[in-house]
Design a protein around this motif. Structure first.
Motif, PDB file in Angstrom:
ATOM      1  N   ASN A 182      11.678   6.224  -0.833  1.00  0.00           N
ATOM      2  CA  ASN A 182      10.641   5.450  -0.144  1.00  0.00           C
ATOM      3  C   ASN A 182       9.965   4.460  -1.075  1.00  0.00           C
ATOM      4  OD1 ASN A 182       9.840   6.234   2.849  1.00  0.00           O
ATOM      5  ND2 ASN A 182      10.635   8.084   1.862  1.00  0.00           N
ATOM      6  N   LEU A 183       9.770   4.854  -2.314  1.00  0.00           N
ATOM      7  CA  LEU A 183       9.183   3.941  -3.290  1.00  0.00           C
ATOM      8  C   LEU A 183      10.060   2.698  -3.441  1.00  0.00           C
ATOM      9  CD1 LEU A 183       7.334   3.049  -5.620  1.00  0.00           C
ATOM     10  CD2 LEU A 183       8.614   4.599  -7.115  1.00  0.00           C
ATOM     11  N   GLU A 184      11.371   2.896  -3.592  1.00  0.00           N
ATOM     12  CA  GLU A 184      12.281   1.763  -3.780  1.00  0.00           C
ATOM     13  C   GLU A 184      12.293   0.858  -2.548  1.00  0.00           C
ATOM     14  OE1 GLU A 184      15.871   3.868  -4.597  1.00  0.00           O
ATOM     15  OE2 GLU A 184      15.507   3.975  -6.765  1.00  0.00           O
ATOM     16  N   LEU A 185      12.284   1.460  -1.358  1.00  0.00           N
ATOM     17  CA  LEU A 185      12.320   0.676  -0.126  1.00  0.00           C
ATOM     18  C   LEU A 185      11.054  -0.153   0.041  1.00  0.00           C
ATOM     19  CD1 LEU A 185      11.353   0.720   3.155  1.00  0.00           C
ATOM     20  CD2 LEU A 185      13.596  -0.156   2.534  1.00  0.00           C
ATOM     21  N   TRP A 186       9.884   0.485  -0.079  1.00  0.00           N
ATOM     22  CA  TRP A 186       8.642  -0.235   0.174  1.00  0.00           C
ATOM     23  C   TRP A 186       8.296  -1.194  -0.957  1.00  0.00           C
ATOM     24  CZ3 TRP A 186       7.800  -0.439   4.954  1.00  0.00           C
ATOM     25  CH2 TRP A 186       8.076   0.650   5.780  1.00  0.00           C
ATOM     26  N   ALA A 187       8.737  -0.889  -2.180  1.00  0.00           N
ATOM     27  CA  ALA A 187       8.569  -1.859  -3.267  1.00  0.00           C
ATOM     28  C   ALA A 187       9.387  -3.109  -2.976  1.00  0.00           C
ATOM     29  CB  ALA A 187       9.011  -1.243  -4.601  1.00  0.00           C
ATOM     30  N   ASN A 188      10.574  -2.930  -2.413  1.00  0.00           N
ATOM     31  CA  ASN A 188      11.420  -4.074  -2.066  1.00  0.00           C
ATOM     32  C   ASN A 188      10.761  -4.929  -0.986  1.00  0.00           C
ATOM     33  OD1 ASN A 188      13.719  -5.240  -0.202  1.00  0.00           O
ATOM     34  ND2 ASN A 188      14.647  -4.933  -2.223  1.00  0.00           N
ATOM     35  N   TYR A 189      10.071  -4.291  -0.040  1.00  0.00           N
ATOM     36  CA  TYR A 189       9.413  -5.025   1.048  1.00  0.00           C
ATOM     37  C   TYR A 189       8.075  -5.630   0.630  1.00  0.00           C
ATOM     38  CZ  TYR A 189      12.401  -4.310   5.112  1.00  0.00           C
ATOM     39  OH  TYR A 189      13.427  -4.381   6.025  1.00  0.00           O
ATOM     40  N   TRP A 244      12.042  16.735  -2.391  1.00  0.00           N
ATOM     41  CA  TRP A 244      10.820  15.952  -2.200  1.00  0.00           C
ATOM     42  C   TRP A 244      10.770  14.766  -3.160  1.00  0.00           C
ATOM     43  CZ3 TRP A 244       6.339  20.136  -1.779  1.00  0.00           C
ATOM     44  CH2 TRP A 244       6.538  20.875  -0.610  1.00  0.00           C
ATOM     45  N   HIS A 245      11.125  15.013  -4.399  1.00  0.00           N
ATOM     46  CA  HIS A 245      11.104  13.947  -5.401  1.00  0.00           C
ATOM     47  C   HIS A 245      12.071  12.832  -5.004  1.00  0.00           C
ATOM     48  CE1 HIS A 245      11.939  12.508  -9.754  1.00  0.00           C
ATOM     49  NE2 HIS A 245      10.879  11.891  -9.273  1.00  0.00           N
ATOM     50  N   GLY A 246      13.281  13.221  -4.537  1.00  0.00           N
ATOM     51  CA  GLY A 246      14.265  12.225  -4.129  1.00  0.00           C
ATOM     52  C   GLY A 246      13.792  11.391  -2.958  1.00  0.00           C
ATOM     53  N   ARG A 247      13.136  12.029  -1.983  1.00  0.00           N
ATOM     54  CA  ARG A 247      12.656  11.283  -0.822  1.00  0.00           C
ATOM     55  C   ARG A 247      11.504  10.360  -1.208  1.00  0.00           C
ATOM     56  NH1 ARG A 247      13.270  14.809   4.706  1.00  0.00           N
ATOM     57  NH2 ARG A 247      12.727  12.767   5.583  1.00  0.00           N
ATOM     58  N   ALA A 248      10.650  10.821  -2.099  1.00  0.00           N
ATOM     59  CA  ALA A 248       9.556   9.960  -2.556  1.00  0.00           C
ATOM     60  C   ALA A 248      10.109   8.743  -3.295  1.00  0.00           C
ATOM     61  CB  ALA A 248       8.613  10.755  -3.458  1.00  0.00           C
ATOM     62  N   GLN A 272       0.830  -1.206   0.000  1.00  0.00           N
ATOM     63  CA  GLN A 272       0.000   0.000   0.000  1.00  0.00           C
ATOM     64  C   GLN A 272       0.870   1.264   0.000  1.00  0.00           C
ATOM     65  OE1 GLN A 272      -2.980  -0.197   3.167  1.00  0.00           O
ATOM     66  NE2 GLN A 272      -3.028  -2.426   2.970  1.00  0.00           N
ATOM     67  N   LEU A 273       1.948   1.234   0.771  1.00  0.00           N
ATOM     68  CA  LEU A 273       2.874   2.368   0.771  1.00  0.00           C
ATOM     69  C   LEU A 273       3.547   2.515  -0.591  1.00  0.00           C
ATOM     70  CD1 LEU A 273       4.434   1.886   4.314  1.00  0.00           C
ATOM     71  CD2 LEU A 273       3.377   4.000   3.494  1.00  0.00           C
ATOM     72  N   ARG A 274       3.872   1.390  -1.214  1.00  0.00           N
ATOM     73  CA  ARG A 274       4.460   1.430  -2.553  1.00  0.00           C
ATOM     74  C   ARG A 274       3.533   2.153  -3.525  1.00  0.00           C
ATOM     75  NH1 ARG A 274       3.222  -0.723  -6.958  1.00  0.00           N
ATOM     76  NH2 ARG A 274       1.694  -2.108  -5.967  1.00  0.00           N
ATOM     77  N   GLU A 275       2.244   1.851  -3.455  1.00  0.00           N
ATOM     78  CA  GLU A 275       1.287   2.489  -4.360  1.00  0.00           C
ATOM     79  C   GLU A 275       1.247   4.006  -4.127  1.00  0.00           C
ATOM     80  OE1 GLU A 275      -2.476   0.631  -3.864  1.00  0.00           O
ATOM     81  OE2 GLU A 275      -1.885  -1.258  -4.820  1.00  0.00           O
ATOM     82  N   ASP A 276       1.208   4.412  -2.849  1.00  0.00           N
ATOM     83  CA  ASP A 276       1.158   5.852  -2.545  1.00  0.00           C
ATOM     84  C   ASP A 276       2.420   6.567  -3.024  1.00  0.00           C
ATOM     85  OD1 ASP A 276      -1.337   5.644  -1.428  1.00  0.00           O
ATOM     86  OD2 ASP A 276      -0.614   5.538   0.649  1.00  0.00           O
ATOM     87  N   PHE A 277       3.583   5.991  -2.717  1.00  0.00           N
ATOM     88  CA  PHE A 277       4.835   6.644  -3.094  1.00  0.00           C
ATOM     89  C   PHE A 277       5.087   6.569  -4.597  1.00  0.00           C
ATOM     90  CE2 PHE A 277       5.917   6.227   1.491  1.00  0.00           C
ATOM     91  CZ  PHE A 277       6.248   7.564   1.722  1.00  0.00           C
ATOM     92  N   ASP A 278       4.535   5.562  -5.243  1.00  0.00           N
ATOM     93  CA  ASP A 278       4.652   5.476  -6.698  1.00  0.00           C
ATOM     94  C   ASP A 278       3.931   6.659  -7.352  1.00  0.00           C
ATOM     95  OD1 ASP A 278       5.270   4.528  -9.206  1.00  0.00           O
ATOM     96  OD2 ASP A 278       3.688   3.019  -9.245  1.00  0.00           O
ATOM     97  N   GLU A 279       2.700   6.913  -6.926  1.00  0.00           N
ATOM     98  CA  GLU A 279       1.944   8.060  -7.456  1.00  0.00           C
ATOM     99  C   GLU A 279       2.610   9.382  -7.076  1.00  0.00           C
ATOM    100  OE1 GLU A 279      -2.397   8.104  -7.216  1.00  0.00           O
ATOM    101  OE2 GLU A 279      -2.308   6.066  -6.397  1.00  0.00           O
ATOM    102  N   MET A 280       3.095   9.464  -5.818  1.00  0.00           N
ATOM    103  CA  MET A 280       3.739  10.684  -5.346  1.00  0.00           C
ATOM    104  C   MET A 280       5.003  10.971  -6.153  1.00  0.00           C
ATOM    105  SD  MET A 280       5.073  11.467  -1.473  1.00  0.00           S
ATOM    106  CE  MET A 280       3.663  10.611  -0.779  1.00  0.00           C
ATOM    107  N   GLU A 281       5.805   9.948  -6.388  1.00  0.00           N
ATOM    108  CA  GLU A 281       7.044  10.121  -7.155  1.00  0.00           C
ATOM    109  C   GLU A 281       6.747  10.579  -8.575  1.00  0.00           C
ATOM    110  OE1 GLU A 281      10.193   9.160  -9.918  1.00  0.00           O
ATOM    111  OE2 GLU A 281       8.279   8.089  -9.797  1.00  0.00           O
ATOM    112  N   ALA A 282       5.701  10.005  -9.187  1.00  0.00           N
ATOM    113  CA  ALA A 282       5.348  10.387 -10.553  1.00  0.00           C
ATOM    114  C   ALA A 282       4.891  11.844 -10.617  1.00  0.00           C
ATOM    115  CB  ALA A 282       4.258   9.453 -11.083  1.00  0.00           C
TER     116      ALA A 282
END
Length: 724
Positions: free
Chosen positions: A429-436, A422-426, A377-387
């Motif tokens: 987090n996307l890479e970390l939570w996608a890995n988990y 902000w983009h870098g932090r998003a 779920q976090l991956r989905e949020d950070f994926d949209e945020m990063e985009a």
């Protein structure tokens, strides 16, 4: 095959260099030059001048272990530069340390140009983080002048304290010296040491840098340094920069791997640096705070640089994502408390009890289902945020290039680094939570763990993941792509074999592997294992034995007792216990790591020896490698115990677990080879020149009593031995 023309070019350069420096040829140096020249000269090319991958699979890689005193730097430069010129490639020399990088650029290469007859251009390559960002310095000084504290600085410097008067003085002095040309903006060229906290406010990364769109680009220290790279035959870089370039696809910072010959000095550090580079981590509490702060500042950002179109539309979707991600991270907090076992004392910062750790590792890298679902779920949020943030960055870039932009350039300059941050932090987090959020694919698992860290007097969860081996990453991003590569160090083998390097760095089996002998006469040193040494696996008994033995060893009137001595410990706890337990007369002679900076300790040690006194250095693992104390500065090395790694590193623990699951023996395949390599490095502190002599004393009886001890002894240089 190496052509006669190339062979003659290398031989002439070597001959001229020796004559110009009034030196004699060294046997090991000649062997190393020949090995590198054979490997690079044997690369077969197609009609376009590219390496023929079908005919040189792995043979374009040369691995050379060359002992201290061989003259490694001169060897690889004299062999590789003529080959780079002949094949029209760029030679990228990469080191693990800034000290060696500076030695090569300031000493070795100028001497080679002066004496070898070779003609080539040289550049030093560093990352953006080593250079001053003029835009940030300008904004910081403007805000400090107007308000006393950088107002917008807090928008993306959320974890740093405010600037004090000393900091203000430092930044104004930096601006003055830049304006007068007395400083070039390179952190390493500043007159004093700059604390990381102070430097981080005025440097940048690729996310926050607006590049050629920045109005300061004409005077930018980083871009001035970068412009010279394309004109140079030889580039001196470091492993971190090389890995950053490979992560961006190769050719983004340095020349592309296909057009480069790499020399990787201190190559034994490359696997660990690669693991660090490709690891992912994020702090739950800090990220929650950042999301909350970003949400509060978003309206101000849009109010100042909103374009009434794309940027505004993307920005309007962010509040919901910031809130959603924050809520899920708040759910992660009790979940991690429930899933992970931590020492309660760690949370109060008092230190843990015996056998407990402030780290929880997920066995086999397998994440519990509840955490995996939340991670998805976090991956989905950070994926949209990063985009969305990526789109906003692109829009801001276009507006900065548009002479008719509706947004003032000064506002864009102010907010662009914030968007980039902000983009870098998003993305992180996307890479970390996608890995988990997913199970491992392939045969080699990831290491995954959670660390309890101090955070503003309280604690935070740092969620981490890392590959357990860098070999595959290096194989596909570097070894398969590069035109040629040379790996060298004084310690590449473990127990006399290259197996450890092959496993950790992924170097191909059919590469060229060579061991070049040191010119040192190792019989000038004696290795001793005293009769009363005890096995170090009984910690208290061993510490008592070290305390009892040291005064007699260090006051010995033999050659080992004169001048300086180095005592190496495997744990800080034992080092401090031994220090506190020795008589006061001895403590006055001892300089212990941690009491002063490394350089201050070494300066004090040398001053004492130069004045005819005795000085003893107490150090840990970092003193067992890279410490250069020739002659009287080190007549004796005492190694308290065999340097087995403390079994609490989550990556090493996961690697051992994986090897055991495959039916292997992690102790014999990982622990013993690693310790053998470290033991060689520790013993290497004694003989630093051909005239040095002295004694190495090992106070750990396991080297004699255990089955693996014989293999470790045999991997050491041929010292004279006195083993009771």
């Amino acid at each position: 095959m190496l052509s006669e023309k190339d062979k003659e070019s290398i031989q002439n350069a070597y001959r001229q260099f020796l004559n110009g420096r009034e030196l004699k040829a060294r046997y090991g140096q000649k062997l190393m030059i020949a090995a590198i020249a054979r490997a690079l000269g044997g690369i077969e090319r197609n009609g376009a001048g590219e390496r023929d991958h079908g005919k040189t699979d792995g043979q374009h890689i040369c691995v050379v272990e060359a002992g201290t005193g061989t003259g490694k730097t001169v060897s690889y430069l004299l062999a590789a530069i003529p080959m780079a010129i002949a094949h029209d490639k760029t030679l990228v020399v990469s080191t693990a340390t800034v000290a060696l990088q500076e030695q090569i650029i300031n000493k070795d290469l100028p001497e080679l140009i002066r004496h070898s007859g070779l003609k080539f251009e040289v550049s030093l390559a560093k990352g953006r983080g080593r250079y001053m960002c003029l835009s940030k310095l300008d904004q910081l000084l403007t805000e400090l002048t107007s308000s006393g504290v950088g107002a917008s600085m807090a928008l993306y410097e959320d974890e740093k304290p405010q600037v004090d008067d000393v900091g203000i003085k430092l930044y104004r002095e930096m601006a003055d010296q830049l304006a007068t040309g007395s400083w070039d903006g390179d952190r390493d060229n500043w007159k004093d040491t700059i604390e990381g906290e102070d430097w981080s406010r005025v440097t940048t990364d690729h996310r926050q840098c607006s590049g050629r769109r920045c109005p300061h680009v004409g005077t930018c220290s980083f871009f001035r340094a970068r412009e010279s790279l394309g004109k140079s035959r030889v580039i001196v870089a470091n492993h971190d920069l090389l890995l950053a370039d490979l992560a961006l696809g190769g050719g983004a910072i340095l020349p592309s791997p296909e057009e480069s010959i790499y020399v990787l000095d201190e190559a034994h550090h490359l696997p660990d640096k690669a693991l660090n580079h490709f690891a992912h981590h994020s702090r739950v509490g800090a990220t929650t705070g950042w999301l909350d702060q970003a949400n509060k500042n978003l309206s101000q950002l849009l109010g100042e640089i909103g374009d009434g179109a794309e940027l505004d539309r993307a920005g309007e979707e962010l509040p919901a994502l910031f809130t959603a991600a924050k809520q899920k991270l708040e759910m992660a907090w009790p979940l991690l408390e429930d899933l992970c076992e931590f020492d309660e004392d760690r949370r109060g910062g008092a230190g843990g009890g015996p056998g407990r750790s402030a780290r929880h590792r997920f066995e086999g890298g397998v994440v519990p289902e509840s955490l995996m679902q939340l991670a998805d779920q976090l991956r989905e949020d950070f994926d949209e945020m990063e985009a969305l943030l990526g789109k906003m960055v692109q829009v801001a870039q276009r507006m900065m290039e548009d002479a008719h932009s509706p947004v003032p350039i000064v506002d864009l300059e102010r907010w662009y680094p914030v968007l980039g941050s902000w983009h870098g932090r998003a993305e992180a987090n996307l890479e970390l939570w996608a890995n988990y959020s997913r199970e491992d694919q392939g045969s080699v698992p990831q290491a995954r763990w959670v660390t309890l860290v101090d955070w503003g007097g309280s604690f935070d969860f740092e969620v981490c993941s890392s590959p357990i081996l860098a070999g595959k990453t290096l194989e596909y991003s570097l070894w398969r792509r590069c035109y040629g590569a040379v790996l060298t160090s004084a310690t590449l083998t473990a127990l006399g074999r290259f197996d450890r390097l092959k496993m950790r760095a992924g170097t191909p089996d059919n590469a060229s592997y060579e061991i070049v002998p040191s010119p040192f006469d190792f019989s000038r040193a004696e290795l001793r294992v005293p009769r009363d040494a005890v096995e170090a696996n009984n910690a208290d008994l061993h510490t008592d034995a070290v305390i009892e033995a040291l005064p007699g060893l260090l006051s010995d009137n033999g050659e080992g007792g004169s001048g300086g001595a180095l005592v190496l410990f495997a744990s800080r706890r034992q080092m401090e216990t031994v220090y506190e337990s020795l008589p006061g007369t001895w403590r006055n002679r001892i300089l212990m790591q941690g009491q002063q900076s490394r350089q201050q300790l070494l300066d004090s040690h040398k001053k004492s020896v130069d004045s005819g006194g005795h000085s003893v250095l107490f150090g840990l693992a970092s003193f067992a490698e890279g410490l250069d104390l020739p002659g009287d500065y080190c007549r004796q090395v005492v190694i308290a115990k065999l340097p087995f790694a403390v079994p609490d590193d989550p990556i090493e623990a996961a690697l051992a677990e994986w090897i055991e699951a495959k039916g292997g023996n992690p102790f014999m395949q990982i622990t013993v080879p690693d310790a053998a390599l470290k033991l060689v490095q520790a013993c290497g502190r004694l003989l630093r020149t051909e005239r040095d002599s002295g004694v190495i004393t090992l106070l750990d009886r396991r080297i004699v009593t255990k089955r693996y001890g014989r293999a470790m002894l045999d991997s050491l240089p041929p010292f004279r031995r006195m083993i009771n």
